[in-house]
Design a protein around this motif. Structure first.
Motif, PDB file in Angstrom:
ATOM      1  N   HIS A  80       2.170   1.539  -6.621  1.00 41.93           N
ATOM      2  CA  HIS A  80       0.857   1.215  -6.278  1.00 41.93           C
ATOM      3  C   HIS A  80       0.467   0.768  -5.017  1.00 41.93           C
ATOM      4  N   CYS A  81      -0.678   1.181  -4.319  1.00 42.38           N
ATOM      5  CA  CYS A  81      -1.127   0.513  -3.211  1.00 42.38           C
ATOM      6  C   CYS A  81      -1.684  -1.040  -3.311  1.00 42.38           C
ATOM      7  N   GLU A  82      -1.435  -1.863  -2.238  1.00 44.50           N
ATOM      8  CA  GLU A  82      -1.709  -2.941  -2.023  1.00 44.50           C
ATOM      9  C   GLU A  82      -2.839  -3.314  -0.892  1.00 44.50           C
ATOM     10  N   PRO A  83      -3.639  -4.395  -1.173  1.00 51.25           N
ATOM     11  CA  PRO A  83      -4.618  -4.546  -0.182  1.00 51.25           C
ATOM     12  C   PRO A  83      -4.187  -4.607   1.170  1.00 51.25           C
ATOM     13  N   GLU A  84      -2.995  -5.260   1.422  1.00 50.44           N
ATOM     14  CA  GLU A  84      -2.560  -5.441   2.714  1.00 50.44           C
ATOM     15  C   GLU A  84      -2.054  -3.974   3.491  1.00 50.44           C
ATOM     16  N   ASP A  85      -1.809  -2.956   2.596  1.00 46.00           N
ATOM     17  CA  ASP A  85      -1.407  -1.834   3.308  1.00 46.00           C
ATOM     18  C   ASP A  85      -2.578  -1.106   4.116  1.00 46.00           C
ATOM     19  N   ALA A  86      -2.196  -1.148   5.399  1.00 47.32           N
ATOM     20  CA  ALA A  86      -3.219  -0.222   6.314  1.00 47.32           C
ATOM     21  C   ALA A  86      -3.448   0.998   6.115  1.00 47.32           C
ATOM     22  N   THR A  87      -2.260   1.749   5.800  1.00 49.15           N
ATOM     23  CA  THR A  87      -2.617   3.275   5.604  1.00 49.15           C
ATOM     24  C   THR A  87      -2.098   3.859   4.415  1.00 49.15           C
ATOM     25  N   LEU A  88      -2.562   4.772   3.843  1.00 53.66           N
ATOM     26  CA  LEU A  88      -1.557   5.404   2.620  1.00 53.66           C
ATOM     27  C   LEU A  88      -0.311   5.927   3.063  1.00 53.66           C
ATOM     28  N   ALA A  89       0.193   6.426   4.417  1.00 55.44           N
ATOM     29  CA  ALA A  89       1.537   6.472   4.605  1.00 55.44           C
ATOM     30  C   ALA A  89       2.405   5.077   4.951  1.00 55.44           C
ATOM     31  N   ALA A  90       1.559   3.988   5.315  1.00 51.38           N
ATOM     32  CA  ALA A  90       2.426   2.820   5.136  1.00 51.38           C
ATOM     33  C   ALA A  90       2.767   2.346   3.992  1.00 51.38           C
ATOM     34  N   ALA A  91       1.810   2.392   2.933  1.00 55.48           N
ATOM     35  CA  ALA A  91       1.953   2.212   1.590  1.00 55.48           C
ATOM     36  C   ALA A  91       3.448   2.659   1.131  1.00 55.48           C
ATOM     37  N   ALA A  92       3.229   4.105   1.391  1.00 55.46           N
ATOM     38  CA  ALA A  92       4.690   4.716   0.828  1.00 55.46           C
ATOM     39  C   ALA A  92       5.951   4.326   1.484  1.00 55.46           C
ATOM     40  N   LEU A  93       5.806   3.772   2.836  1.00 53.75           N
ATOM     41  CA  LEU A  93       6.850   3.429   3.587  1.00 53.75           C
ATOM     42  C   LEU A  93       7.218   2.054   3.109  1.00 53.75           C
ATOM     43  N   ARG A  94       6.368   1.138   2.809  1.00 47.97           N
ATOM     44  CA  ARG A  94       6.483  -0.151   2.161  1.00 47.97           C
ATOM     45  C   ARG A  94       7.285  -0.058   0.818  1.00 47.97           C
ATOM     46  N   GLU A  95       6.782   0.781  -0.133  1.00 43.20           N
ATOM     47  CA  GLU A  95       7.290   1.052  -1.270  1.00 43.20           C
ATOM     48  C   GLU A  95       8.865   1.468  -1.153  1.00 43.20           C
ATOM     49  N   ALA A  96       9.109   2.575  -0.185  1.00 44.20           N
ATOM     50  CA  ALA A  96      10.337   3.084  -0.012  1.00 44.20           C
ATOM     51  C   ALA A  96      11.224   2.032   0.549  1.00 44.20           C
ATOM     52  N   THR A  97      10.766   0.740   1.392  1.00 48.66           N
ATOM     53  CA  THR A  97      11.434  -0.277   1.896  1.00 48.66           C
ATOM     54  C   THR A  97      11.845  -1.211   0.691  1.00 48.66           C
ATOM     55  N   GLU A  98      10.722  -1.363  -0.080  1.00 44.23           N
ATOM     56  CA  GLU A  98      11.184  -2.603  -1.135  1.00 44.23           C
ATOM     57  C   GLU A  98      12.210  -2.298  -2.110  1.00 44.23           C
ATOM     58  N   LEU A 147      -8.054   0.794   3.882  1.00 47.77           N
ATOM     59  CA  LEU A 147      -7.056   1.793   3.100  1.00 47.77           C
ATOM     60  C   LEU A 147      -7.749   3.065   2.530  1.00 47.77           C
ATOM     61  N   HIS A 148      -8.864   2.734   1.925  1.00 45.92           N
ATOM     62  CA  HIS A 148      -9.430   3.729   1.222  1.00 45.92           C
ATOM     63  C   HIS A 148     -10.168   4.740   2.291  1.00 45.92           C
ATOM     64  N   GLN A 149     -10.651   4.303   3.339  1.00 52.72           N
ATOM     65  CA  GLN A 149     -10.817   5.217   4.489  1.00 52.72           C
ATOM     66  C   GLN A 149      -9.831   6.173   4.974  1.00 52.72           C
ATOM     67  N   ASP A 150      -8.624   5.536   5.200  1.00 53.46           N
ATOM     68  CA  ASP A 150      -7.428   6.302   5.637  1.00 53.46           C
ATOM     69  C   ASP A 150      -7.202   7.307   4.645  1.00 53.46           C
ATOM     70  N   ALA A 151      -7.227   6.926   3.316  1.00 52.56           N
ATOM     71  CA  ALA A 151      -6.885   8.104   2.111  1.00 52.56           C
ATOM     72  C   ALA A 151      -7.651   9.237   2.355  1.00 52.56           C
ATOM     73  N   VAL A 152      -9.010   8.770   2.227  1.00 48.36           N
ATOM     74  CA  VAL A 152      -9.886   9.906   2.557  1.00 48.36           C
ATOM     75  C   VAL A 152      -9.671  10.898   3.563  1.00 48.36           C
ATOM     76  N   ARG A 153      -9.512  10.082   4.783  1.00 50.52           N
ATOM     77  CA  ARG A 153      -8.986  11.051   6.180  1.00 50.52           C
ATOM     78  C   ARG A 153      -7.789  11.879   5.985  1.00 50.52           C
ATOM     79  N   SER A 154      -6.901  11.232   5.411  1.00 54.84           N
ATOM     80  CA  SER A 154      -5.569  11.895   5.259  1.00 54.84           C
ATOM     81  C   SER A 154      -5.715  12.753   4.400  1.00 54.84           C
ATOM     82  N   LEU A 155      -6.311  13.038   3.234  1.00 54.12           N
ATOM     83  CA  LEU A 155      -6.518  13.959   2.297  1.00 54.12           C
ATOM     84  C   LEU A 155      -7.510  15.214   2.963  1.00 54.12           C
ATOM     85  N   GLN A 156      -8.518  14.837   3.692  1.00 57.23           N
ATOM     86  CA  GLN A 156      -9.543  15.780   4.181  1.00 57.23           C
ATOM     87  C   GLN A 156      -8.592  16.351   5.486  1.00 57.23           C
ATOM     88  N   ASP A 157      -7.751  15.886   6.083  1.00 54.66           N
ATOM     89  CA  ASP A 157      -7.003  16.471   7.296  1.00 54.66           C
ATOM     90  C   ASP A 157      -5.874  17.321   6.773  1.00 54.66           C
TER      91      ASP A 157
END
Length: 197
Positions: A80-98, A4-14
């Motif tokens: 907040h992000c959770e350890p089971e979130d695979a990506t930052l975008a997935a965390a946002a979608l999970r929060e929206a769903t919940e 998740l940390h790596q995805d966040a770095v990549r997402s922000l870099q891109d």
């Protein structure tokens, strides 16, 4: 360093920020992540990354906002992000769903325009970054900062939202009919989303 940390770095870099102020926040978020391996989680003080989503019904020209119990204002959905979130975008979608109670049909919106530049442009891109001070550990604890990464999530026109225990109220509002208790940050997010749509 987690995936998740790596995805966040990549997402922000891109991500190509739409203006200098957003680019400064993007670089600050990246510095935070490079300095803190735990920077994605609420236990990280004095700041941590959060993920949120502006849920939009494109067909009806409206957004879904929650009346936040701690803040007392209408906000986009997220947290907040959770350890089971695979990506930052997935965390946002999970929060929206919940938080929306909409279990079918929510989808991350792939950005177009200036945010879509770069090699990862086909996937969902942030719409906006927003840093804000909160007391997420409790009012008796020191203030800390949410480094929020905000996405756009689309809902089907027939979606029925159900209020969760994380909200005082949950309602649809027209793009141009946001409630009085909505701050400038949310108004700016809605305006940016309208431009993308």
């Amino acid at each position: 360093m987690s995936g998740l940390h790596q995805d966040a770095v990549r997402s922000l870099q891109d991500w190509t920020a739409p203006d200098p102020e957003q680019d400064l926040l993007r670089r600050d978020y990246l510095d935070h992540l490079l300095e803190r391996s735990d920077g994605m989680y609420r236990s990280c003080r004095p700041a941590h990354i959060t993920a949120s989503a502006l849920v939009v019904d494109i067909e009806r020209g409206r957004v879904l906002l929650t009346l936040h119990p701690k803040v007392g204002r209408w906000l986009q959905l997220g947290g907040h992000c959770e350890p089971e979130d695979a990506t930052l975008a997935a965390a946002a979608l999970r929060e929206a769903t919940e938080e929306s109670g909409i279990t079918v049909g929510l989808a991350l919106f792939p950005a177009t325009g200036p945010q879509a530049a770069g090699p990862q442009a086909a996937g969902p891109q942030p719409v906006k970054l927003d840093r804000h001070a909160v007391h997420c550990a409790g009012r008796d604890q020191p203030e800390n900062s949410h480094l929020d990464v905000q996405y756009l999530v689309t809902a089907p026109a027939d979606a029925v939202a159900e209020i969760s225990e994380e909200s005082l109220d949950l309602r649809w509002f027209g793009f141009d009919a946001l409630p009085r208790l909505t701050d400038d940050s949310v108004r700016d997010l809605v305006a940016r989303a309208q431009k993308l749509l």
